[in-house]
Design an enzyme around this catalytic site. Sequence first.
Site, mmCIF file in Angstrom:
data_model
loop_
_atom_site.group_PDB
_atom_site.id
_atom_site.type_symbol
_atom_site.label_atom_id
_atom_site.label_comp_id
_atom_site.label_asym_id
_atom_site.label_seq_id
_atom_site.Cartn_x
_atom_site.Cartn_y
_atom_site.Cartn_z
ATOM 1 N N ARG A 71 -66.024 46.368 16.271
ATOM 2 C CA ARG A 71 -65.839 46.220 14.992
ATOM 3 C C ARG A 71 -65.559 47.609 14.147
ATOM 4 O O ARG A 71 -65.362 46.926 12.888
ATOM 5 C CB ARG A 71 -66.781 45.159 14.348
ATOM 6 N N ASP A 172 -73.923 35.350 -0.529
ATOM 7 C CA ASP A 172 -74.005 35.594 1.565
ATOM 8 C C ASP A 172 -73.815 37.627 1.351
ATOM 9 O O ASP A 172 -73.316 38.045 -0.266
ATOM 10 C CB ASP A 172 -72.415 35.442 1.614
#
Length: 303
Positions: A71, A172
Amino acid sequence: MEGVLRTGARTEPARPLTGGGGAAPPGAADQGWGNFQYRFTEDDFARVRGFIYRNAGISLAPGKMDMVYSRLARRLRARGMESFSQYLDLVESGDLQEVEAFINALTTNMTSFFREPHHFRLLAERLRQHRDRKQVSIWSCASSSGEEPYSIAMTALDALPAGSGLSILATDIDTNVLSRGSEGVYPVDQLPKIPEPYRKRFFLRGEGSNEGFIRVKEELRRAVTFRRLNLLDAQWPMRGKFDFVFCRNVMIYFDRPTQLAVLERISRVLHPDGLLFVGHSESLHHAQELFRVCGNTTYALRS
């Protein structure tokens, strides 16, 4: 037919990861691992784990080294960095743009419409029991790309009398998924997860360049407000209390002290007769002083 959308110090050397799959074993350079782009050591991994824990509360397991490499390597390429050490120096310097991108890259966003459907059945039942309530306030505190808060909104709009006040806060830590949630556009293959009566009422089906997508209608969009929020922030900006809080599949990424800290703060923003919904693999047995079980992965404040 649906509507139409027209528009720690070590006493041994750190082992390098020179690949995208795992910590390189002894002799790995002779086994083809040298083909990977960046050297990633256990010390680099320790820095990643420390930073994401301090800044997002996420406790990365030791076995996540592969995932972290894959990632974050994208971020190194995007920033033209030559090593993880150089990249982590940038992140730890407080570069706000890269800190945000770093957190976005390491957060997991698995979600779907009406996931864990028993929660929505209970939500509808409770709302129908209190149809005289003038205002209902609901918080989805890990909303990801919007499927959860829109599922909440569909359930509430169907259960409440026309004209009832409804506000859903969707938060979020990942700004990328929040943008997708605000857009409210999803692949058409998500439709089967949505109850049939809701498809025509709440969604537009794309045509032309939008074919293969669905978009939430304005009635649904108006009910949901998307905002970035780190649950570890010193101050939460919300005022007042929520009738329902969805905090599902969040605690599994936190260690016990962080879980308890977040749950204590949630208890302060939950209405005395409100409900807290958590994920199917989560239990609040360690927070019994705060919450009591009142259903399957459903909790109420302890009196």
